[in-house]
Motif scaffolding. Structure first.
Motif, PDB file in Angstrom:
ATOM      1  N   HIS A 108       0.884  -1.137  -0.027  1.00  0.00           N
ATOM      2  CA  HIS A 108      -0.104  -0.034  -0.040  1.00  0.00           C
ATOM      3  C   HIS A 108       0.883   1.409   0.056  1.00  0.00           C
ATOM      4  CE1 HIS A 108      -3.644  -2.303   0.695  1.00  0.00           C
ATOM      5  NE2 HIS A 108      -3.212  -3.037   1.525  1.00  0.00           N
ATOM      6  N   GLY A 109       2.205   1.195   0.288  1.00  0.00           N
ATOM      7  CA  GLY A 109       2.994   2.362   0.363  1.00  0.00           C
ATOM      8  C   GLY A 109       3.003   2.796   1.622  1.00  0.00           C
ATOM      9  N   LYS A 110       4.079   3.512   1.958  1.00  0.00           N
ATOM     10  CA  LYS A 110       4.523   4.322   3.169  1.00  0.00           C
ATOM     11  C   LYS A 110       3.535   5.104   3.767  1.00  0.00           C
ATOM     12  CE  LYS A 110       8.453   6.150   5.714  1.00  0.00           C
ATOM     13  NZ  LYS A 110       8.450   4.973   6.657  1.00  0.00           N
ATOM     14  N   ALA A 111       2.854   5.928   2.909  1.00  0.00           N
ATOM     15  CA  ALA A 111       1.695   7.066   3.458  1.00  0.00           C
ATOM     16  C   ALA A 111       0.943   6.404   4.091  1.00  0.00           C
ATOM     17  CB  ALA A 111       1.486   7.823   2.430  1.00  0.00           C
ATOM     18  N   TYR A 112       0.198   5.279   3.563  1.00  0.00           N
ATOM     19  CA  TYR A 112      -0.762   4.390   3.886  1.00  0.00           C
ATOM     20  C   TYR A 112      -0.628   3.639   5.354  1.00  0.00           C
ATOM     21  CZ  TYR A 112      -4.217   0.394   4.487  1.00  0.00           C
ATOM     22  OH  TYR A 112      -5.112  -0.308   5.107  1.00  0.00           O
ATOM     23  N   THR A 113       0.629   2.998   5.119  1.00  0.00           N
ATOM     24  CA  THR A 113       1.044   2.409   6.251  1.00  0.00           C
ATOM     25  C   THR A 113       1.679   3.080   7.541  1.00  0.00           C
ATOM     26  OG1 THR A 113       2.078   0.830   4.602  1.00  0.00           O
ATOM     27  CG2 THR A 113       2.565   0.408   6.935  1.00  0.00           C
ATOM     28  N   GLU A 114       1.820   4.524   7.542  1.00  0.00           N
ATOM     29  CA  GLU A 114       2.198   5.178   8.522  1.00  0.00           C
ATOM     30  C   GLU A 114       1.086   5.318   9.613  1.00  0.00           C
ATOM     31  OE1 GLU A 114       4.958   7.882  10.475  1.00  0.00           O
ATOM     32  OE2 GLU A 114       5.041   6.479   8.950  1.00  0.00           O
ATOM     33  N   THR A 146      -4.186  10.199  17.601  1.00  0.00           N
ATOM     34  CA  THR A 146      -3.506   9.111  17.690  1.00  0.00           C
ATOM     35  C   THR A 146      -2.708   8.707  17.019  1.00  0.00           C
ATOM     36  OG1 THR A 146      -5.450   7.860  16.359  1.00  0.00           O
ATOM     37  CG2 THR A 146      -5.769   8.480  18.816  1.00  0.00           C
ATOM     38  N   HIS A 147      -2.702   9.369  15.719  1.00  0.00           N
ATOM     39  CA  HIS A 147      -1.830   8.916  14.333  1.00  0.00           C
ATOM     40  C   HIS A 147      -2.057   7.521  13.952  1.00  0.00           C
ATOM     41  CE1 HIS A 147       1.738  10.119  12.349  1.00  0.00           C
ATOM     42  NE2 HIS A 147       2.122   8.985  11.874  1.00  0.00           N
ATOM     43  N   ILE A 148      -3.214   7.211  14.237  1.00  0.00           N
ATOM     44  CA  ILE A 148      -3.950   5.631  13.663  1.00  0.00           C
ATOM     45  C   ILE A 148      -5.256   6.025  13.068  1.00  0.00           C
ATOM     46  CG2 ILE A 148      -4.442   3.539  14.045  1.00  0.00           C
ATOM     47  CD1 ILE A 148      -1.454   3.802  14.447  1.00  0.00           C
ATOM     48  N   THR A 149      -5.490   5.535  11.881  1.00  0.00           N
ATOM     49  CA  THR A 149      -6.648   5.793  11.076  1.00  0.00           C
ATOM     50  C   THR A 149      -7.831   5.045  11.806  1.00  0.00           C
ATOM     51  OG1 THR A 149      -7.695   5.616   8.900  1.00  0.00           O
ATOM     52  CG2 THR A 149      -6.599   3.580   9.522  1.00  0.00           C
ATOM     53  N   TYR A 150      -8.920   5.561  11.709  1.00  0.00           N
ATOM     54  CA  TYR A 150     -10.152   5.252  12.197  1.00  0.00           C
ATOM     55  C   TYR A 150     -10.256   3.971  12.063  1.00  0.00           C
ATOM     56  CZ  TYR A 150     -15.245   4.548  12.552  1.00  0.00           C
ATOM     57  OH  TYR A 150     -16.622   4.205  13.165  1.00  0.00           O
ATOM     58  N   SER A 151     -10.554   3.011  13.229  1.00  0.00           N
ATOM     59  CA  SER A 151     -10.556   1.656  13.369  1.00  0.00           C
ATOM     60  C   SER A 151     -11.522   1.179  14.269  1.00  0.00           C
ATOM     61  CB  SER A 151      -9.039   0.972  13.657  1.00  0.00           C
ATOM     62  OG  SER A 151      -7.918   1.480  12.910  1.00  0.00           O
ATOM     63  N   PRO A 152     -12.774   1.059  13.943  1.00  0.00           N
ATOM     64  CA  PRO A 152     -13.972   0.693  14.947  1.00  0.00           C
ATOM     65  C   PRO A 152     -13.765  -0.900  15.476  1.00  0.00           C
ATOM     66  CG  PRO A 152     -14.682   0.952  12.734  1.00  0.00           C
ATOM     67  CD  PRO A 152     -13.320   1.645  12.605  1.00  0.00           C
TER      68      PRO A 152
END
Length: 285
Positions: A180-186, A248-254
């Protein structure tokens, strides 16, 4: 010169002097009634109450002055107290958020866990799952209680993922970065050393039928609202809510839930804050 005219001049002069003396005396009486001489120095102590002529009543001074400074107003504690910027006030949590073994350990990219850390009390979680999943003893027992209560309310859960070691996190991070690339994985919860899964206190939950697994659409099911409203009663909180990625630096993860114990879960849930906000530990940019 006519004597009568001279007499008149003397009379007018004497009358003028008397009038001036009289006016001067009246002025003196107005300033000093009763002939009391003016005070020679100002009083530097607070003005005392004065007893009025009517029995039982007291005339209070208009204001209290600062001793030694009759013209200074009294101090206002709210105005004179030194102000300290909120960000400069050190904050000390009531619980341990730094020790790797603490169930309230705060983990993110700014506060990673040791790469060698492995919880000593991991055990298999006895709820439905695609493969054997492990959590720390206390977290596993609490999740099993939550699972049973969810079943009673027609919310059928399973655990998708539990404990992951540092090496597993590294493998996942490398895979996502390649695909997915670094931008996504970050912004995915797979940073080696910075994932709550390594603590054995995080669980990715899903529906028993597998629908919307590890996908935000899990939150579109009506049963998900029950999960949000009740998981904290068993010590579990939704860790990465919507519109909090910048915190949080983490994407929305319900699907991602974190065990912190019943008492702390109640406080964090009621605050409406993330762990970073609640414990004053923002992710450092």
């Amino acid at each position: 010169m006519d004597r009568k005219f001279v007499w008149k001049l003397w009379t007018v002069g004497i009358l003028s002097v008397l009038i001036m003396l009289g006016l001067g005396y009246l002025t003196y009486l107005n300033k000093h009634p009763g002939g009391t001489p003016a005070p020679t120095a100002a009083v530097s102590t607070p003005t005392p109450a004065v007893t009025a002529s009517v029995p039982g009543t007291t005339v209070q001074p208009e204001s209290s002055f600062v001793p030694g400074c009759p013209t200074c107003p009294p101090d206002d504690p709210e105005k004179t107290a030194p102000s300290v910027p909120e960000q400069d006030i050190p904050y000390t949590p009531e619980v341990d958020i730094d020790s790797d073994d603490s169930i309230t350990r705060l983990v993110n990219i700014s506060y990673p866990v040791s790469k060698d850390y492995v919880p000593a009390d991991l055990r298999k979680v006895n709820i439905p799952s695609a493969a054997d999943e492990y959590l720390r003893e206390e977290a596993a027992a609490a999740l099993e209680e939550l699972y049973q209560e969810a079943r009673n309310n027609q919310a059928y859960l399973r655990i998708v993922d539990g404990y992951r070691s540092y090496s597993e996190q590294l493998d996942l991070y490398t895979y996502y970065e390649r695909v997915h690339g670094k931008a996504y994985t970050e912004y995915v919860d797979d940073h080696p050393g910075a994932s709550e899964h390594q603590l054995g206190l995080a669980a990715d939950l899903g529906w028993y039928n597998g629908n919307c697994e590890l996908n935000p659409c899990i939150a579109t099911y009506p049963q998900y609202q029950w999960l949000l409203d009740n998981s904290y009663k068993y010590g579990w909180i939704a860790r990465y809510p919507d519109k909090k990625t910048d915190v949080t630096h983490i994407t929305y993860s319900p699907w991602h839930f974190r065990y912190v114990g019943k008492e702390e879960a109640q406080k964090i849930h009621d605050s409406g804050l993330t762990m970073e906000e609640y414990y004053h530990r923002p992710v450092k940019n």
